[in-house]
Enzyme design. Structure first.
Site, PDB file in Angstrom:
ATOM      1  N   LYS A  48      -5.441 -29.765  70.081  1.00 48.81           N
ATOM      2  CA  LYS A  48      -4.159 -29.464  70.729  1.00 48.81           C
ATOM      3  C   LYS A  48      -4.275 -28.067  71.342  1.00 48.81           C
ATOM      4  O   LYS A  48      -4.183 -27.063  70.648  1.00 48.81           O
ATOM      5  CB  LYS A  48      -2.987 -29.479  69.760  1.00 48.81           C
ATOM      6  N   GLU A  71      -7.581 -17.889  62.314  1.00 52.34           N
ATOM      7  CA  GLU A  71      -7.828 -16.572  62.912  1.00 52.34           C
ATOM      8  C   GLU A  71      -6.494 -16.140  63.487  1.00 52.34           C
ATOM      9  O   GLU A  71      -6.020 -16.698  64.475  1.00 52.34           O
ATOM     10  CB  GLU A  71      -8.924 -16.662  63.977  1.00 52.34           C
ATOM     11  N   CYS A 110      -6.236 -10.369  69.911  1.00 56.52           N
ATOM     12  CA  CYS A 110      -5.840 -10.135  68.518  1.00 56.52           C
ATOM     13  C   CYS A 110      -6.634  -9.001  67.874  1.00 56.52           C
ATOM     14  O   CYS A 110      -6.179  -8.396  66.907  1.00 56.52           O
ATOM     15  CB  CYS A 110      -6.006 -11.421  67.713  1.00 56.52           C
ATOM     16  N   GLU A 158       2.283  -6.390  65.497  1.00 59.91           N
ATOM     17  CA  GLU A 158       1.356  -6.742  66.574  1.00 59.91           C
ATOM     18  C   GLU A 158       2.173  -6.912  67.858  1.00 59.91           C
ATOM     19  O   GLU A 158       2.934  -7.860  68.001  1.00 59.91           O
ATOM     20  CB  GLU A 158       0.605  -8.034  66.243  1.00 59.91           C
TER      21      GLU A 158
END
Length: 479
Positions: free
Chosen positions: A170, A245, A279, A378
């Site tokens: 997906k 992750e 990231c 973040e």
């Protein structure tokens, strides 16, 4: 206008069980640039069944057959290189030069590395009379993000194929075009029917269905920590393996003896790259307290030299991916200002002259305290936070004072000191003096940055089960 209204299942492009279209928005124009179909749990059922059937035969293929398959995929990928690059620019706003120079080449790197690792990987070893066999785990669910769309697909699909697994992918609904080209590549390369399947759609629907599906044996997810937690919750009932992750807030420790101008400049450029949407970006820059003023001057110059604009032009960076991301970045910049951090450059709103598109001003905060939101959350945009430290011990303490642990960076001249710092940082990957680009090095995080590792032989291990066969080496019993 692009339209990908079918799913790739069992070697064919098929219509969804319940047709429903989703718009894809070009973040540079804020206009619809295409449509995909929104999948459902029923579509996942169909894909998982195809993958389960294909596993029976594909899991028994030889190393040589899988290497040959990956080489065909590499050849087809190279043929479609320009098509993928154009799709990445359109779907997530990466500048054309960055798509051509980094986004799409990363897929090439992962395929080539996978081939080389497969050539020598030990799937079996003997310990006395016991054989330890590493066997494909089964049907794999893969949920990939929009920030490095084609790279993350390759990073998951290649080791799964190398291991002998079948899969259901997906891709992100924000950046689905490059994924559809990937499916075309798999088809052109002759991947056996059912080995690779792809269902488009929303994460809370298709992603959740993949995670909880009893016919899927493991899930590999890359994305936000919040979404990763939901994937793990959905997967828990079937006790499947989950590799993740997730997010990061990586410290960039610049030591007293570093080439200061080079280290600060490189750190800012790294955060700005890909519009800050990586990231592992070094978003928390730690500098000696007495050098804060010097760091401000350098960072301001580099950030203000970062041009923002049309991804098909000559700008350094393009837009961020969508309105939700843009608004969240704006919110956090405003929070940083209100918390009392020094706004060195950038700030709220679009850059001058850009009245449309999800563009963000390259922003630098200085005199940041580690309890401020801009040091803890973040941001996932072109925003750097500069913090100060008085000693190396304090730098390490600040570096580790985060719920994340994906990456860390150190710059300096004395390798003994650098290595000592590296050994104390709680992060899955530490880069020294700008070192990077090792496709064999494991990548993944500590703490809320995830579980498991990708790339290299460690990435291949995630798609394998371990079986011990006791007495395998005994001589045949006498009749």
């Amino acid at each position: 206008m692009r339209e990908y209204l079918k799913f790739y299942v069992n070697g064919d492009w098929i219509a969804p069980e319940a047709p429903k279209q989703m718009e894809v928005i070009n973040p540079a124009t804020e206009e619809v640039c295409g449509y995909i179909s929104a999948g459902s749990a029923a579509d996942v059922d169909k894909a998982a069944a195809a993958a389960k059937r294909a596993f029976v035969t594909y899991s028994q293929t030889t190393r040589e057959e899988r290497i040959e398959l990956l080489q065909r995929i590499l050849a087809e990928y190279q043929k479609r290189f320009d098509d993928i690059a154009k799709a990445v620019t359109e779907e997530m706003g990466a500048p054309a030069s960055f798509a051509q120079g980094a986004q799409v080449p990363s897929g090439t790197v992962h395929i080539k590395a996978g081939i080389e690792i497969l050539k020598t990987f030990k799937f079996e070893e003997d310990r006395g009379t016991t054989r330890i066999a590493k066997e494909p785990i089964g049907v794999c669910g893969m949920i990939t993000p929009w920030n490095w769309p084609i790279s993350q697909i390759a990073l998951k699909v290649v080791p799964a194929l190398a291991a002998g697994c079948t899969m259901v992918l997906k891709p992100s609904e924000e950046a689905p075009f490059s994924a559809c080209i990937w499916a075309e590549i798999m088809d052109a390369a002759g991947v056996p029917a059912g080995v690779f399947n792809m269902i488009n759609g929303a994460g809370p629907v298709v992603g959740a269905a993949i995670a909880r599906h009893p016919g899927i044996d493991m899930v590999s997810f890359t994305g936000s920590t919040r979404a990763g937690i939901e994937v793990a919750r959905n997967a828990a009932a079937t006790v499947k393996r989950v590799t993740q992750e997730l997010g990061g807030k990586s410290p960039n420790i610049i030591l007293e003896d570093a080439d200061f101008e080079a280290a600060v400049s490189a750190g800012v450029r790294s955060v700005m790259s890909n519009s800050g949407q990586s990231c592992n970006a070094p978003t928390r820059m730690l500098v000696p307290a007495r050098k804060m003023d010097e760091a401000i001057v350098i960072a301001k110059e580099v950030a203000e030299a970062t041009t923002v604009g049309d991804p098909n032009g000559n700008a350094t960076i393009g837009p961020v991916v969508n309105k939700i991301q843009w608004e969240n970045i704006q919110r956090l910049i405003e929070v940083g200002i209100n918390e009392g951090a020094t706004l060195v450059t950038g700030g709220i709103g679009r850059p001058d002259g850009l009245n449309k598109g999800f563009y963000v001003k390259p922003t630098v905060f200085a005199n940041v305290k580690n309890d401020m939101a801009v040091a803890r959350e973040e941001i996932f945009g072109p925003v750097v936070s500069i913090l100060s430290y008085e000693s190396i011990d304090e730098a390490v303490k600040i570096g580790n004072d985060t719920e994340y642990g994906l990456a860390a960076y150190i710059s300096g001249s004395d390798m003994k000191s650098i290595r000592a710092v590296a050994s104390q940082l709680r992060a899955g990957q530490v880069s020294i003096n700008g070192s990077g680009g090792d496709a064999t090095a494991p990548f993944g995080g500590y703490k809320l940055s995830g579980n498991g590792r990708e790339t290299g032989d460690y990435g291949l291990h995630e798609y394998l089960e371990i079986k011990s066969i006791l007495g395998y080496g005994l001589k045949q019993a006498a009749e």
